[in-house]
Design an enzyme around this catalytic site. Structure first.
Site, PDB file in Angstrom:
ATOM      1  CB  SER A 229      -0.654   0.157   1.303  1.00 49.20           C
ATOM      2  OG  SER A 229      -2.164   0.908   1.124  1.00 49.20           O
TER       3      SER A 229
ATOM      4  NE  ARG B 188      -9.799   2.115   9.446  1.00 52.47           N
ATOM      5  CZ  ARG B 188      -8.161   1.651   9.562  1.00 52.47           C
ATOM      6  NH1 ARG B 188      -7.834   2.359   8.523  1.00 52.47           N
ATOM      7  NH2 ARG B 188      -7.816   0.951   9.272  1.00 52.47           N
TER       8      ARG B 188
ATOM      9  CG  ASP C  43      -6.214  -3.155  -4.434  1.00 52.71           C
ATOM     10  OD1 ASP C  43      -7.461  -2.072  -3.742  1.00 52.71           O
ATOM     11  OD2 ASP C  43      -5.485  -2.876  -3.425  1.00 52.71           O
TER      12      ASP C  43
ATOM     13  CG  HIS D 256      -6.021  -1.476  -1.038  1.00 56.57           C
ATOM     14  ND1 HIS D 256      -4.896  -1.448  -1.278  1.00 56.57           N
ATOM     15  CD2 HIS D 256      -5.496  -1.115   0.714  1.00 56.57           C
ATOM     16  CE1 HIS D 256      -3.866  -0.703  -0.583  1.00 56.57           C
ATOM     17  NE2 HIS D 256      -4.132  -0.689  -0.083  1.00 56.57           N
ATOM     18  CG  ASP D 257      -7.993  -4.363   4.728  1.00 61.31           C
ATOM     19  OD1 ASP D 257      -7.514  -3.670   4.521  1.00 61.31           O
ATOM     20  OD2 ASP D 257      -9.196  -4.187   5.037  1.00 61.31           O
TER      21      ASP D 257
END
Lengths: 506, 506
Positions: free
Chosen positions: B233, B308, B448, B484-485
């Site tokens: 990232s 968040r 992602d 993405h995680d």
């Protein structure tokens, strides 16, 4: 200071005030900031706007005002390809139903009004009517008319001799949805129970509720069977719901960039918008309409602006932004700031800003949630029917139809789904059974991230298509990079497919 | 009331308080709301939290506190697959540089500290060091240690005998980035100029600035050449930047789920997060750190929570949510509410809530913007160098290095990009020239959406790969739905590819 240094920084001194200011302020390094403080012109602007709203009052949100959505100047759009929702406060007809409407989630409206507009003439046997359903934020003003000459949100799709929706041939009707703020009954309307704005005492709606309200208008016209029910985005949910609820009262269905049930990703993005809006202190849990008692209340324009910025991210596509904005900043030589700085940021900022007072915040919240809740499953349909019947019994007995609320909010234990994807799909297919014999056109766009193309493929598949009845058109990235907004812009494929489908040419 | 009706509603009366309450309240239909008002338990909760923070003060944001990020209880994660950033206030080493650092956008830090942790032992010729770069919100605590026994954010990727990053073999270093809040100098640190927190007087950073700060630490260790620079990232931006800036000081580069330049879609999503956070009145333009003069200041926990939540949408993928949550609600029989209601909403709400006081809001804003600004183009690199040299001259002459600010904010006319996609790509390729002879592993993940797979393909292509030097690994949807995680979770492909690459096995 050396003369070399003087030469180095001279161009700066000549043109930039920031340096001069800091220069003067600083004679030694003691007791001063190591760097200048950042400026926030974007926040200055919002604060000024808040002060102005508070000082001047806001006519459009006065209690009892028919609509709370304000008029948007079409010329402020940042590009000719940005859709302009033409917002109207007049120029529509008003249908009033004095019978109560019992709603899918247990609420009731003792009566309601629907704003609508029509184009063309209803023929003798009332067989040429086409009902157009809108997306979340549109009014009934799909096309200009003598009552309102401004361009409508589907201006190029409708008109005399228009190959898509020909008003010489069809009698075209468009309503502002129930729950909206462009003339129809919504949260900003007065509750007949106590004469005050409903605000968040407005009952939760379903897409099917919106469609049932529209059906009353259609009945009022004496139309027994629509030629077609046509919609895009949330409108495409409505057109499917219309076919599901009233399969014998509609001949053809067009559903563009919609789905048979919302996806968790889309819910997530709308959730973010709602929570951001609800965090604006001016939202005041929905009670922001000014009145004689509370003349200082103002609408949550900051929350609306931010919500719209998030929504805008879902309306367009990355590749379009790449070619339009890239990663260029307003000024590559200036220091980056936390206010809008990249071109893409200024675009989002502009989109948010122009919407911030254009639409009623409560209408936005309710209708956004309604989209999340959209489902054509058999189980949801049955549950809704049960709730409607129950609240009807209660209403007739003079009791406020209860909304079934949890005993202990936030005490739930459920953390993941309890049915499988397959079970849920079967439930959906069963619920869509009434649509099986209808002529349906489903259109999807590959660059759409809000209603991704596989959701339209799913509709087709659940209806056992594509086949003679069920047509499927999909626009790939070479045809449109406009993402979800394609339905507002693409005459070539979206428009012409609708025209051909209505003329039985596909 | 009829006995039939009594039977119909009896189950409700037995279990639900809402009905009882409304029932009692309503004896006639006059002067009452047509439906019950909606409840907002999510807002009640936030208001309580604000009051508690204001009442109790918040130790972690006391002026001069080394870090403002608070400790997160790992057990509160909603699922074992949700990454838990282990937040630390101690257990790290501190490197202090007393030399000023001149920054890419014209600012300066007269001195700075970097928090770091290490695992393994530096060998005699100092040739076994691997530098790990973090994403936006992680601390230096990548792995547990005797100083801090809690699991790190890459716990399973590192350790003695670990096939990915073997601390028996390598000397592994991880820092908290410059600008962060886990021990390194950032906006919550005290400005040596006046002894008050920098807040938004902190200078804007670039990814390259972060890397230059890390390089001082590496020099401090006496390491002349890193075995590898590894990051995911934002960390994958740093590893590329490290190679670009110091090609002779690093042997291998690993860049996972990163890019060579941000995309407008990613900028748009981060823009939304920043604007939402900055709209929280408690943010107070960055000056929310409590002090003796202002003991009532509290951090913008609502804005952070909302930011968040938006970020979380970009960290995962739709298909994962479909299988995990579908469109199920907490209770299908209850009336829908505007507070979290769908499972996906409660998930986002939880993710936002647990982050809301875990990270310094200003660090979040600066580092988020730094990601937007990331670019390896030749023109940006040259512009930055010019600014650094200029501010160095000015600093030495005792002048506050100016940030070049626009003469008239918001008066710009630029509305679309001025260079073509091709020109911009050439600029990027030219800027990446120093990386051309490095051994590089680039990993991308198809699910992602924040750093889409084509951005990793672009890195490979710009480096004339894939070839003997430049390796490319791409995880398709069958391998990972974690979006993405994935870099935090996938040992099988992401982890093992890194291990093999370091051992020259791929």
């Amino acid at each position: 200071m050396s003369s070399v240094l003087k030469r180095t920084i001279k161009p700066f001194l000549a043109t930039r005030y920031a340096l001069r200011k800091n220069w003067n302020r600083r004679s030694s390094t003691l007791g001063t900031s190591s760097n200048p403080a950042m400026q926030f012109p974007c926040l200055d602007k919002l604060e000024k706007k808040t002060a102005k709203l508070r000082g001047d009052g806001l006519e459009a949100t006065a209690p009892g005002a028919k609509t709370t959505c304000s008029i948007e100047d079409a010329t402020s759009a940042s590009s000719k390809n940005d859709p302009v929702y033409e917002m109207v406060k007049s120029g529509f007809q008003l249908y009033k139903s004095n019978k109560p409407i019992f709603l899918d989630y247990g609420g009731v409206l003792p009566n309601f009004e629907l704003a609508y507009e029509t184009w063309g003439t209803l023929n003798g046997d009332k067989s040429n009517a086409i009902l157009i359903h809108t997306g979340l934020s549109a009014s009934s003003h799909a096309h200009s008319s003598s009552l309102n000459e401004k361009s409508g949100w589907w201006e190029e799709f409708i008109g005399p001799g228009n190959p898509i929706l020909d008003s010489d041939k069809w009698f075209i009707i468009c309503t502002n949805v129930l729950g909206g703020c462009y003339g129809s009954t919504g949260p900003s309307s007065l509750d007949p129970g106590d004469g005050k704005p409903y605000a968040t005492r407005f009952p939760m709606l379903s897409i099917q509720d919106m469609v049932r309200a529209q059906k009353r208008l259609i009945d009022h016209f004496g139309i027994t069977k629509l030629k077609a029910s046509v919609g895009s985005s949330m409108g495409g949910m409505q057109s499917l719901a219309y076919g599901q609820l009233f399969p014998d009262s509609v001949e053809k269905i067009v559903s563009v960039s919609a789905c048979a049930r919302s996806h968790p990703s889309s819910i997530a993005m709308r959730h973010a918008q709602r929570q951001v809006l609800m965090a604006d202190p001016n939202w005041n849990r929905g009670f922001y309409y000014s009145s004689e008692e509370h003349p200082d209340k103002i609408p949550p324009h900051v929350g609306m602006k931010l919500a719209r910025e998030i929504a805008t991210v879902t309306y367009r596509s990355g590749p379009e932004w790449e070619s339009r904005f890239g990663t260029e900043r307003l000024d590559d030589d200036s220091s980056p700031v936390l206010c809008p700085d990249f071109l893409i940021e200024t675009y989002l900022d502009h989109q948010g800003e122009k919407f911030s007072l254009e639409y009623d915040a409560n209408s936005f919240l309710y209708i956004s949630k309604t989209m999340d809740l959209f489902s054509l499953t058999k189980s949801d349909t049955e549950r809704s029917q049960k709730r409607r019947l129950r609240s009807e019994s209660m209403f007739k007995a003079g009791i406020v139809p209860s909304l079934r609320l949890p005993d202990e909010p936030y005490k739930y234990k459920k953390k993941s789904r309890t049915t499988t994807i397959e079970e849920s799909k079967k439930d959906l297919k069963d619920g869509m059974a009434p649509l099986l014999n209808k002529e349906i056109l489903v259109i999807g766009v590959k660059s759409d991230s809000l209603f991704p193309y596989w959701q339209q493929r799913e509709i087709v598949e659940l209806l056992d298509g594509p086949n003679d009845r069920v047509k499927h058109v999909e626009l790939d990235e070479n045809t449109s990079l406009y993402g979800h907004d394609t339905f507002l812009l693409d005459l070539g494929v979206v428009g012409s497919s609708i025209g051909k489908f209505l003329r039985n040419e596909i």
